[in-house]
Every structure is written in C-alpha cells, then in structure tokens.
Design a protein around this motif. Sequence first.
Motif, PDB file in Angstrom:
ATOM      1  N   HIS A 256       0.640  -1.039  -0.373  1.00  0.00           N
ATOM      2  CA  HIS A 256      -0.178   0.308  -0.082  1.00  0.00           C
ATOM      3  C   HIS A 256       1.293   1.357   0.026  1.00  0.00           C
ATOM      4  CE1 HIS A 256      -3.938  -2.259   1.525  1.00  0.00           C
ATOM      5  NE2 HIS A 256      -3.360  -2.787   1.492  1.00  0.00           N
ATOM      6  N   ASN A 257       0.297   1.714  -0.671  1.00  0.00           N
ATOM      7  CA  ASN A 257       1.419   3.617  -1.205  1.00  0.00           C
ATOM      8  C   ASN A 257       0.404   4.284  -1.762  1.00  0.00           C
ATOM      9  OD1 ASN A 257       3.101   1.505  -2.795  1.00  0.00           O
ATOM     10  ND2 ASN A 257       4.087   2.383  -1.515  1.00  0.00           N
ATOM     11  N   VAL A 258       0.565   5.712  -0.775  1.00  0.00           N
ATOM     12  CA  VAL A 258      -0.006   6.762  -0.487  1.00  0.00           C
ATOM     13  C   VAL A 258       0.153   7.442  -1.235  1.00  0.00           C
ATOM     14  CG1 VAL A 258       1.562   8.482   1.327  1.00  0.00           C
ATOM     15  CG2 VAL A 258      -0.922   8.993   0.650  1.00  0.00           C
ATOM     16  N   PHE A 259      -0.946   7.873  -1.679  1.00  0.00           N
ATOM     17  CA  PHE A 259      -0.406   9.421  -2.955  1.00  0.00           C
ATOM     18  C   PHE A 259      -0.355  10.678  -2.896  1.00  0.00           C
ATOM     19  CE2 PHE A 259      -0.987  10.478  -7.652  1.00  0.00           C
ATOM     20  CZ  PHE A 259      -0.644  10.550  -7.366  1.00  0.00           C
ATOM     21  N   TYR A 260       0.529  11.890  -2.378  1.00  0.00           N
ATOM     22  CA  TYR A 260       0.720  12.927  -2.397  1.00  0.00           C
ATOM     23  C   TYR A 260       0.184  13.337  -4.223  1.00  0.00           C
ATOM     24  CZ  TYR A 260       2.994  11.632   1.494  1.00  0.00           C
ATOM     25  OH  TYR A 260       3.414  11.145   2.960  1.00  0.00           O
ATOM     26  N   LEU A 261      -0.873  14.428  -3.189  1.00  0.00           N
ATOM     27  CA  LEU A 261      -1.515  15.647  -4.239  1.00  0.00           C
ATOM     28  C   LEU A 261      -1.093  17.343  -4.245  1.00  0.00           C
ATOM     29  CD1 LEU A 261      -2.831  14.134  -6.963  1.00  0.00           C
ATOM     30  CD2 LEU A 261      -2.961  13.451  -4.638  1.00  0.00           C
ATOM     31  N   PRO A 262      -0.827  17.790  -5.322  1.00  0.00           N
ATOM     32  CA  PRO A 262      -0.557  19.398  -4.518  1.00  0.00           C
ATOM     33  C   PRO A 262      -1.441  19.761  -3.506  1.00  0.00           C
ATOM     34  CG  PRO A 262      -1.169  19.262  -6.988  1.00  0.00           C
ATOM     35  CD  PRO A 262      -1.282  17.911  -6.243  1.00  0.00           C
ATOM     36  N   ILE A 263      -1.427  21.068  -3.525  1.00  0.00           N
ATOM     37  CA  ILE A 263      -2.426  21.573  -1.978  1.00  0.00           C
ATOM     38  C   ILE A 263      -1.800  23.146  -1.804  1.00  0.00           C
ATOM     39  CG2 ILE A 263      -1.047  20.174  -0.378  1.00  0.00           C
ATOM     40  CD1 ILE A 263       1.134  21.636   0.518  1.00  0.00           C
ATOM     41  N   PRO A 264      -3.415  23.899  -1.855  1.00  0.00           N
ATOM     42  CA  PRO A 264      -2.662  25.039  -1.671  1.00  0.00           C
ATOM     43  C   PRO A 264      -1.384  25.751  -1.221  1.00  0.00           C
ATOM     44  CG  PRO A 264      -4.818  24.728  -0.390  1.00  0.00           C
ATOM     45  CD  PRO A 264      -3.823  23.609  -1.498  1.00  0.00           C
ATOM     46  N   LEU A 312      -9.948   5.787   2.328  1.00  0.00           N
ATOM     47  CA  LEU A 312      -8.239   6.751   1.755  1.00  0.00           C
ATOM     48  C   LEU A 312      -7.110   5.928   2.173  1.00  0.00           C
ATOM     49  CD1 LEU A 312      -7.522   9.048  -0.400  1.00  0.00           C
ATOM     50  CD2 LEU A 312      -7.253  10.091   1.838  1.00  0.00           C
ATOM     51  N   ALA A 313      -7.231   4.951   3.243  1.00  0.00           N
ATOM     52  CA  ALA A 313      -6.123   4.492   3.963  1.00  0.00           C
ATOM     53  C   ALA A 313      -5.509   3.436   2.729  1.00  0.00           C
ATOM     54  CB  ALA A 313      -5.934   3.931   5.261  1.00  0.00           C
ATOM     55  N   ASN A 314      -6.393   2.780   2.383  1.00  0.00           N
ATOM     56  CA  ASN A 314      -5.875   1.893   1.505  1.00  0.00           C
ATOM     57  C   ASN A 314      -5.071   2.163   0.576  1.00  0.00           C
ATOM     58  OD1 ASN A 314      -6.376  -0.735  -0.124  1.00  0.00           O
ATOM     59  ND2 ASN A 314      -7.128   0.414  -1.780  1.00  0.00           N
ATOM     60  N   GLY A 315      -4.913   2.868  -0.243  1.00  0.00           N
ATOM     61  CA  GLY A 315      -4.238   4.189  -0.740  1.00  0.00           C
ATOM     62  C   GLY A 315      -4.476   3.240  -1.813  1.00  0.00           C
ATOM     63  N   ARG A 316      -2.640   3.513  -2.897  1.00  0.00           N
ATOM     64  CA  ARG A 316      -2.329   2.550  -3.548  1.00  0.00           C
ATOM     65  C   ARG A 316      -1.521   0.922  -3.649  1.00  0.00           C
ATOM     66  NH1 ARG A 316      -0.510   5.867  -6.494  1.00  0.00           N
ATOM     67  NH2 ARG A 316      -1.836   5.804  -8.507  1.00  0.00           N
ATOM     68  N   HIS A 317      -3.123   0.194  -3.672  1.00  0.00           N
ATOM     69  CA  HIS A 317      -2.890  -0.978  -3.070  1.00  0.00           C
ATOM     70  C   HIS A 317      -2.265  -1.874  -4.730  1.00  0.00           C
ATOM     71  CE1 HIS A 317      -4.305  -4.694  -1.508  1.00  0.00           C
ATOM     72  NE2 HIS A 317      -3.449  -4.990  -1.159  1.00  0.00           N
ATOM     73  N   LEU A 318      -1.253  -2.078  -4.635  1.00  0.00           N
ATOM     74  CA  LEU A 318      -0.883  -3.002  -6.142  1.00  0.00           C
ATOM     75  C   LEU A 318      -0.183  -4.449  -5.078  1.00  0.00           C
ATOM     76  CD1 LEU A 318      -0.333  -3.606  -8.517  1.00  0.00           C
ATOM     77  CD2 LEU A 318       1.722  -1.959  -8.441  1.00  0.00           C
ATOM     78  N   LYS A 319      -1.169  -5.487  -5.875  1.00  0.00           N
ATOM     79  CA  LYS A 319      -0.628  -6.386  -5.712  1.00  0.00           C
ATOM     80  C   LYS A 319      -0.272  -7.952  -7.105  1.00  0.00           C
ATOM     81  CE  LYS A 319      -3.752  -9.514  -3.236  1.00  0.00           C
ATOM     82  NZ  LYS A 319      -4.339  -9.588  -2.317  1.00  0.00           N
ATOM     83  N   PHE A 320       0.754  -7.955  -6.677  1.00  0.00           N
ATOM     84  CA  PHE A 320       0.689  -9.088  -8.160  1.00  0.00           C
ATOM     85  C   PHE A 320       1.973 -10.226  -7.888  1.00  0.00           C
ATOM     86  CE2 PHE A 320       4.448  -6.041  -8.415  1.00  0.00           C
ATOM     87  CZ  PHE A 320       5.856  -7.033  -9.454  1.00  0.00           C
TER      88      PHE A 320
END
Length: 832
Positions: A256-264, A312-320
């Motif tokens: 699981h990885n969080v994704f940071y987006l732009p902020i004001p 949202l805590a799921n984040g980018r959950h990649l499993k392979f």
Amino acid sequence: MNTSRTTLACAIGALYALSTPVFAQATSAETPVAEQAAETPDSQVVVVTGSARPQRRFDVSYAVNALSQANVQKLAPLNMADLLGKLPGIQVEATGGEVQNVTRVRGIPTDDGYALFQQDGLPLMTEINGYFFRGDSMNRYDLMTKTLEVVRGGPAPIYASQAAAIINSTTVTGGNKTQGKAQVSLGTTGLKRIDAVQSGKIDDRTFYAIGGFVREDDGHRDPGFPNDRGGQIRANIKHLTDAGTWKLSANFLNDHNVFYLPIPVSDPRNPAQSLDGYIDYFKGTMNSPALRNVPMKNQEGNGAQRTDQRDLANGRHLKFGNIGLQFEGAVGEWELSAKAGFTKGKLDFDAFYSTSNPATATTFANGFLAAARTAFGAVDHLGYALSGTNGAQAYDPAAAGGLVMQGQFRNLQADFYSHQTDINFTRSVQTGLGKHDVKVGFYGSIYGSTSRSQYNDMLIELHNQPRTLDLIAYSATGAVLGSVTDKGVLRYTTTLNQGDVDAKMAALYVNDTWEVSDRLRLDAGVRTERYNYDGWALLTKQVDLGDKATLADNATRAFTGERQNNVIKPHTTNWTVGANYDFSSMFGGYVRASHLEVPPTMQNASSVSALILTTKANQYEVGFKTTFGASYLYITGFRAQFKPLNSSFIAFNPQTGRNDQTLPFFGEATINGAEIDGAWHLAKGLVLSGSVTVQDPKYKNFVNASGADPSRVVGNQIVREPKVFGNIRPSYSFTAGDKVVDVFGSYSFTGKRYVDLFNTTVLPSYHTIGAGISVTRGDWQVLLTGDNLTNAKGLTEGNPRTDALAGQGSNTAIYGRPVFGRSARLVVSKAW
C-alpha cells in the motif's frame, strides 16, 4: 529565487567531470557482500542493457549508467524516481510518494518519459504503464537488486517496446559461497524497514538466491492513518547444464502506498499571503482520516443503485505475482537467450485529488443558492456544518481565512495479466572488413486488463488533514430544509468508467554491431511490431438518483446498459543507427540517431472516447567521453523531436464537477540539450561527482481544432520542464583504525518551469542540500543520511487538473506539490 544561470556556471566551473561514480557493474555471486563497495575504473564497467553482448561502458555508442548497490547507497534516494533523477538527462518529480512519480527523459513530454522498466532484460508487464500505475510501482529496489542499468535513447527502441529509455534491474543470483546481508532502516517520517538477501549453493550445479523487504512508513506528509505498508519477496534458482544455464525466478509484491497531490500554498485573493497557518508547506496534506469511509453511489446498467464505502487509507494497493524462466546457452555457432514471464495482479487505488483553488466561502455557497431554493423551497440562506451532523455542528469558515475547498475522491480498480516472451540469437561473424555481432530476436506478448473508475467531488475545510463539510439549506427560522451535500459529498460519481481489453503483440528485431577496427564500431537495428487490441467500454448517462434531501446525487453518472466495442490494430517500426570511435584508450566519441513509435495503449481500447494516436519520437545524439584513472567525463548533446503532441488536456470544471473542459491543441515538441556526466578524483578518497542537464524544451507547429489561436503556444517552454537541472555530490572516504568512513553530500537544483501552455504561471527554481555518513567495520555498517537539510522550498508541479490550460490566475504558482521537508534515515546492516 532564480538560481538557474549561477548554478550552471558554478557547476561547470567547479567540475571537470560530473555525475555518479560508477563502481563495479555487478558484484559477482562469489564476491563477499562486505567488499561490494570496491571501486572499478569507469572504463572497465561492463553493461549488458542495449547491446548484443556485454560491453564496457566506455565502448558503447549510447548514454548508459550502471549503478551498483554501493552507488545507490551513496546516492541515498527517497524513491526510485529520486534515484533516476540523480542521472543526467532525466528530470523527475519525486514528490508523489514512494511510487507513481513523474519521470521525463530528455524532455519527452510524457509523465513516464517512455522509460520502460525491465528485470533481467524482460519487463514484468508488456505495456510501459498499467491502469493508474507505472513501472516504478512494480519494480522495487531492495537488496535483491544487484545492479541498475539505465539507457537513455540509443538502441532502447530496438531492445524494448515503447521505450525511449530502458531501466533494467539485474537480480542477485547464487554462487559457490553462501552469503547474505540484512539491514534495518529507521526514519524521521516513521519509517521502519527490514531488507534481507541470502544466496548460495544447493549442489555443484544449482544455486539459489532469495530476498526482499517489509516496511511501514507514516510518510513525509502524515495523513493521520497508516501510510506506506507492505513488502516484496523475490527468489531464483539457477542451474548449470552442459547446454547452458537455466534460471527460474519468482516475485511477489503486496504493498500500500499513499499518493500525495498538490496543496494550496498561497491565498488566491492575495498570492503573497502564505497559507502555512492552515496547511503546512512541508507537512501539510489534504489526505485525512475524514476520508476513511466515503460513500460512492451510482446506478448500474440494470437500473439498480450501487453504493460502495471507500477508505483513503487503502492508498495505491498493488498486489501481483510473477514467475519467470530463462535460458542462456549455445546452439551451434549461435548464442541463444530465451526468456519468458507471466505476471498477474490487481490494483485497488483510493486517492484524494486536488481540483480547483480555494474559494471564498460566501461566494461558493451563493453559487448553490438558486438550486437549493428550487429543490427545497423557501431557503433563506446556506450555511456550513461538519459533515454528517445534519447541521447540528456548525462550521465557521472564518477559522480558515473565510475559504473552503473542493477535492476529488477517486477509486480505481484493475485486474491485469501479462505473458511475455523474448527469444534472441547472437552470432559473431568475422569478415575481411571486421567482425559483426548480429542479434536476431522475437518478442511476443498476450496481456490485458479489466478496469473500473469512479470519482466523487468532496467539500472540505482549508486545513491540514481537513474535515469534510456539508452545505446546509436553512429557513428564515433556522430550520434545516435540505443539504447541497451529503455527508461531505458535493457531487456523487461525476466520473464513471468501466472497460476491458485483451491484447496481443508480436515484434521482430535485428541489430548488427560491426567492429570495423579496434577503434571504430558501427551498429544499426530495426524493430517492427504488430498489435491487436480487442476491448470494450460501458456507456454512461447522467441521472438523478432520487434523494430529495440533497443535491449531491442530482447529476450522477450511470451506466446505460450498453457498451462500445473497440478493435485497434496498430503497427509500428523503430530503428537506430550509431557509430563509436575511440581516438585513444582515454578519449572517444559517438553519434547516434533513433526513431521510436508508440501505439495506442490498452486504456485507449477500453475507453469510450479515447483519442487513437501513434506517437513518434526521434532522438539524435553526439557524445564525447574520456576516462583517466578512476575519473571520467561524458558529454552528450541531444535533440529530441516528439509528435504528434496531444495537449488536449481534460480539465476539471468546478461548475459541473466533471473533467469535461478541453481546449485541443496538437503539435510537436522539440528539445535541444546537453548532458554532462562524470566524476573527478581530486585526491585519495576525495571525489567530486554529479550531473548537469541543459535543455531548451519548446512547443512547435501547434494547431487548434476549435479555432483557438495556437501562436500563443508555439515557442513556449514545455509545461513543467526546466531548462537546467542537475546535482553535484562531493564525497570523502578515509580509514580510522579498523573502520572505513565515507562522508558525502549533495546539492540538487531545478530551474524555472511553467504550469500552463501559455507560460503565464511560474514554478520557481529551487535547490536542496543533503548529506550522509557511513561507517563500516568488518561486516557491519551504519549509515546516516539527511535530505533537504535547509528546508528549502520548491514546487514540482502546479495543479494539473485545472491549470494546464489557463494557469492559476497569478504570476507565481499558488497551488502545487511541494518538495519534502527535512528528514533523516538511519540504516544498520550486517553482511555475512
């Protein structure tokens, strides 16, 4: 602060040669791990990527870097993109988190730069990207990575599909001696990570290696819930036979990885006013515990209503998982290399995307007043409340400067698979005019994906880890008549997509390296590819889901029950030609031209309205190289031409909440530039190294399908691409008793960029300083590194959902994704 010119002048004046010192290309299976940092002169470094046979780096006619574990340790990267950004010609935006960062190779204006990741010469997935994940998501660096070889331009289009560059990770294999290494990493971001690797002998002809990592990390911008968590394991068994070498390998990643987006970062009403008091520049994020139970509603094709609860805590959950089988051996006078792999995986991705600038709370509310009165009757006024309280807990926007914000919660899911096979034959042919190394190969793949995406628009406060808000309709007596929002949801399912694609592709390639003499080498290659995409996409319409208590479901996307079938059969041809001439054992040069064609992707074939384009990139290179002892210098001039460049950005419309604003521009991109890459050994143990890239990325020959004037775009600097970037890294190694001490630093710089096509809003230049020290005693090592020690400010991107077309309404960006603040990591390792 504009430091581009002064930085460049200082860099060139201070360094005779710049870039990562390249030590041994690969530590053999028999080399003790504790001795892997031993230096090898650059002229003796051997590379295997992009050539018919292994060659010395100095001898090849293209730009390539080879990084050993010792190199990577000294570079101390925050993530894979940060590591690649230390190399010349590669500009990165490494602030999105551990994975899914932006990489651009020699200015090619795509977020991946057409950089294809491989593992032991074969990709884990045929397409350069998956559905909302890139190559750095699948290819993770750990102690099972023996070397990382990066080819920029050159023969990359011949040795890989869709590739202007190749990033090839070679893995550790076993040898006669049992050995291994384990390390523990701790960081000020809450990082806790364990890496380990072990390799050795099963019998006289069979060897094994196994390793991986597990990790937890709160992240550079703590969202208030568990952030990066998961791990990877890789293993292989190598068996020697009289005919050749077999290797069976396996990978498994679950992370699981969080994704940071732009902020004001500044007040849109007064761009000189910082918003640090609400969202901290270095620590602030719009990711929040308030987004851990977000309802997503839509109507399916059969008319039934569906509601999903997303976290949202799921984040980018990649499993392979991946299984590979390789054989290297001889068939008569030909050398055979046969590789096959099968990958199957799943992405489940939840992220909170930035959309529009913060808005004045009163103005924002008044924009919904007419609709509220139509829906709820005698509405006197609208007011804010904490979401889910039905107006019982009022919220006063004055606590946040009178501003509120929109954001977009996105859920994306994909199941994917990829079978890939590469078989090639290499033969040396001696003629009266020199020796030819001829390689003939076939690459084939069967791959596909099933995907679904759904977006909600949310209303939030202007604050770090913001709470979601409701906009409530009140009568004159203060009674609640209804709500514009529903539990923080401003608009349900403004975007809804679902599709499926199965693809097949086959490629034939041939390359000839002609050694005319011991000084002159020529090479040329061609690769032809045929694709077949068979896909479909579900059609959608707009519906009212019927909840009379809220406006949030009045304009929701729904499936119609129909689907659109797509069959696409593109054909591409890539080629390259190059020459290398060594004036002496210390000086050489090369020239090269290459042509790359990239077909439509799987996502095109599973989309309703995707634009079907085959893009083309031409790259031209002229290089000079010199090596003297352990020092070296590589200077490469390059020109990249990219077309057709589709700049028809689909932008977020704050009035509808949909990504439906377009201004279609089509044209070309041209990038002229030069890379400087080298290392200067000033004295025993003292090395000055680094890389500098100078380029001029421009738009060219633009047209607009809807009649807009393209002249305002032609000649402008390409969005988010600087004219100068690079890094300088001094290091000093010495012994203290029975200990080896290595002290190193880094100065990285990125020049001015723009957020928009029209170059109206600037992303200012910035620089960061880092440092580290390692102490090795026998098999033990302690490493301490620090990043951005001065807390220097810099934005790596603006807010691409809205500003790529028209800027941000200010001269300098007021909304963007900042660089990470000061952080440190401690790594303790033990080899055996």
